[in-house]
Scaffold this active site. Sequence first.
Site, PDB file in Angstrom:
ATOM      1  N   TYR A  29       5.314  -4.219  -5.954  1.00  0.00           N
ATOM      2  CA  TYR A  29       4.300  -5.383  -5.486  1.00  0.00           C
ATOM      3  C   TYR A  29       3.897  -6.430  -6.730  1.00  0.00           C
ATOM      4  O   TYR A  29       3.693  -6.215  -7.660  1.00  0.00           O
ATOM      5  CB  TYR A  29       2.873  -4.347  -5.347  1.00  0.00           C
ATOM      6  CG  TYR A  29       2.956  -3.204  -4.187  1.00  0.00           C
ATOM      7  CD1 TYR A  29       4.070  -3.350  -3.141  1.00  0.00           C
ATOM      8  CD2 TYR A  29       2.246  -2.304  -4.176  1.00  0.00           C
ATOM      9  CE1 TYR A  29       4.103  -2.398  -2.491  1.00  0.00           C
ATOM     10  CE2 TYR A  29       2.331  -1.317  -3.065  1.00  0.00           C
ATOM     11  CZ  TYR A  29       3.067  -1.638  -2.360  1.00  0.00           C
ATOM     12  OH  TYR A  29       3.390  -0.368  -1.296  1.00  0.00           O
TER      13      TYR A  29
HETATM   14  N1  LIG Z   1       5.134   2.439   1.365  1.00  0.00           N
HETATM   15  C1  LIG Z   1       5.590   1.254   1.891  1.00  0.00           C
HETATM   16  O1  LIG Z   1       6.483   1.060   2.138  1.00  0.00           O
HETATM   17  C2  LIG Z   1       4.221   0.094   2.163  1.00  0.00           C
HETATM   18  C3  LIG Z   1       4.453  -0.744   2.863  1.00  0.00           C
HETATM   19  C4  LIG Z   1       3.305  -1.691   3.175  1.00  0.00           C
HETATM   20  C5  LIG Z   1       2.142  -1.530   2.632  1.00  0.00           C
HETATM   21  N2  LIG Z   1       1.996  -0.438   1.870  1.00  0.00           N
HETATM   22  C6  LIG Z   1       0.622   0.022   1.086  1.00  0.00           C
HETATM   23  O2  LIG Z   1      -0.260   0.005   1.963  1.00  0.00           O
HETATM   24  C7  LIG Z   1      -1.599  -0.747   1.935  1.00  0.00           C
HETATM   25  C8  LIG Z   1      -2.230  -1.302   3.113  1.00  0.00           C
HETATM   26  O3  LIG Z   1      -1.304  -2.263   3.865  1.00  0.00           O
HETATM   27  P1  LIG Z   1      -1.510  -3.690   4.154  1.00  0.00           P
HETATM   28  O4  LIG Z   1      -2.481  -3.986   3.072  1.00  0.00           O
HETATM   29  O5  LIG Z   1      -0.255  -4.491   4.304  1.00  0.00           O
HETATM   30  O6  LIG Z   1      -2.207  -3.663   5.618  1.00  0.00           O
HETATM   31  P2  LIG Z   1      -3.564  -3.052   6.026  1.00  0.00           P
HETATM   32  O7  LIG Z   1      -4.473  -2.269   5.200  1.00  0.00           O
HETATM   33  O8  LIG Z   1      -3.254  -2.753   7.561  1.00  0.00           O
HETATM   34  O9  LIG Z   1      -4.705  -4.527   6.207  1.00  0.00           O
HETATM   35  C9  LIG Z   1      -4.686  -5.270   5.022  1.00  0.00           C
HETATM   36  C10 LIG Z   1      -5.650  -6.541   5.742  1.00  0.00           C
HETATM   37  O10 LIG Z   1      -6.946  -6.193   6.116  1.00  0.00           O
HETATM   38  C11 LIG Z   1      -7.765  -6.945   5.723  1.00  0.00           C
HETATM   39  N3  LIG Z   1      -9.091  -5.889   5.746  1.00  0.00           N
HETATM   40  C12 LIG Z   1      -9.131  -4.977   4.541  1.00  0.00           C
HETATM   41  N4  LIG Z   1     -10.588  -4.414   4.685  1.00  0.00           N
HETATM   42  C13 LIG Z   1     -10.929  -4.999   5.932  1.00  0.00           C
HETATM   43  C14 LIG Z   1     -12.165  -4.949   6.398  1.00  0.00           C
HETATM   44  N5  LIG Z   1     -13.100  -3.926   6.245  1.00  0.00           N
HETATM   45  N6  LIG Z   1     -12.456  -5.746   7.350  1.00  0.00           N
HETATM   46  C15 LIG Z   1     -11.580  -6.817   7.910  1.00  0.00           C
HETATM   47  N7  LIG Z   1     -10.334  -6.942   7.154  1.00  0.00           N
HETATM   48  C16 LIG Z   1      -9.979  -6.046   6.329  1.00  0.00           C
HETATM   49  C17 LIG Z   1      -7.398  -7.462   4.058  1.00  0.00           C
HETATM   50  O11 LIG Z   1      -8.042  -8.344   3.763  1.00  0.00           O
HETATM   51  P3  LIG Z   1      -8.285  -8.775   2.327  1.00  0.00           P
HETATM   52  O12 LIG Z   1      -6.947  -8.636   1.470  1.00  0.00           O
HETATM   53  O13 LIG Z   1      -8.873 -10.024   2.227  1.00  0.00           O
HETATM   54  O14 LIG Z   1      -9.323  -7.785   1.795  1.00  0.00           O
HETATM   55  C18 LIG Z   1      -5.954  -7.580   4.510  1.00  0.00           C
HETATM   56  O15 LIG Z   1      -5.623  -8.940   5.027  1.00  0.00           O
HETATM   57  C19 LIG Z   1      -0.713  -1.711   1.024  1.00  0.00           C
HETATM   58  O16 LIG Z   1      -2.003  -2.409   0.056  1.00  0.00           O
HETATM   59  C20 LIG Z   1       0.380  -0.838   0.007  1.00  0.00           C
HETATM   60  O17 LIG Z   1      -0.332  -0.295  -0.903  1.00  0.00           O
HETATM   61  C21 LIG Z   1       2.920   0.745   1.515  1.00  0.00           C
END
Ligand SMILES: NC(=O)c1ccc[n+]([C@@H]2O[C@H](COP(=O)([O-])OP(=O)(O)OC[C@H]3O[C@@H](n4cnc5c(N)ncnc54)[C@H](OP(=O)(O)O)[C@@H]3O)[C@@H](O)[C@H]2O)c1
Length: 302
Positions: free
Chosen positions: A48
């Site tokens: 990341y």
């Molecule tokens: N193991 C793997 O291969 C893998 C792959 C992808 C992701 N991940 C992990 O999973 C985590 C989560 O995935 P993600 O961040 O891609 O997707 P997500 O959690 O589904 O969505 C994140 C998005 O939602 C927004 N958000 C967060 N809380 C919110 C709320 N209460 N109301 C409205 N919008 C909200 C965020 O905005 P803001 O950023 O503006 O707050 C961001 O744009 C990553 O950070 C990473 O640590 C792991």
Amino acid sequence: MDAKVDLGPMGIGTNVWGRRGKASQDIIGAFNAAVEAGISFIDTAELYQGGGSERSVALALAERRKAKPTGPEPKILSKFFPWPWRLSTRTLKNALEASLERLGLARLDVYLLHFPLPPVPLESWVNALGDAVEAGLARAVGVSNCGPAQVRLAHKVLARRGIGLACDEIEYSLLNRRVERNGTLSTCAELGVPVIAYRPLGLGLLPSAVATIPGARKLMAPKTDAAGLASLRKLLVEIGSAHGGKTAAQVALNWTIAKGTIPIPGARSIAHLKENAGALGWELQSREVEALDEAADRAVGH
Ligand SMILES: NC(=O)c1ccc[n+]([C@@H]2O[C@H](COP(=O)([O-])OP(=O)(O)OC[C@H]3O[C@@H](n4cnc5c(N)ncnc54)[C@H](OP(=O)(O)O)[C@@H]3O)[C@@H](O)[C@H]2O)c1
């Protein structure tokens, strides 16, 4: 040696932290707010932001320590990426040591293989994870993006050494339920392996009334039917109202918990972090979970 850690009910995803190489005050504030609200672990990875996420987590941890908090310390989870040029399992130990240095830690709570990618066989990487536990560099180890057969293999390889498989971290949300259908969730339940649900907010599509996701993240967005997605969002809001004013994001996260998984919503603002922590401490009814399942099927065109 069981080498399992209790991750608690929810973590924070940090894949966009440290974009400019440092933690903003907003992130440090969000981190503290989340931990105070019961979020028990931080999900990061060497991948990341080229290590920027791990460095941001280190800064947030250092700021937190300065404030001498009374509650429990959040657990830290990071990941090894098996780039194709990493041909020796020794590279896992080197990468783990580099992650520990960026994080300012002597030992990780959980270290994961980020993807089960060739050419090095999964069994070899999992044995290298076992070595990391035995060397005292990680308390527990797990995998990410593994399907049922890969989870079984990882579990077996570690069990031979008396080490538990701490988790499988997989994509899971109302907009991506592949792991319900391909046997990953049932295999993890059978083996007692905790499942961490990444992208639990569907990259933000579930709570936000945006038509698409901007930038490169668009490529990762689930394919949705516009009318179906609008109905799903409406249902999230209605169900939230019936639970005393919970938001769509809180209902979407509570749904992943109702399915037995541990969500890691990605967020950068204090407002989002606090809001997401409000998914804890209450439960959806089973008829609400079923209604969400049906609406989710329509949203992705099943
Ligand atoms: N193991 C793997 O291969 C893998 C792959 C992808 C992701 N991940 C992990 O999973 C985590 C989560 O995935 P993600 O961040 O891609 O997707 P997500 O959690 O589904 O969505 C994140 C998005 O939602 C927004 N958000 C967060 N809380 C919110 C709320 N209460 N109301 C409205 N919008 C909200 C965020 O905005 P803001 O950023 O503006 O707050 C961001 O744009 C990553 O950070 C990473 O640590 C792991």
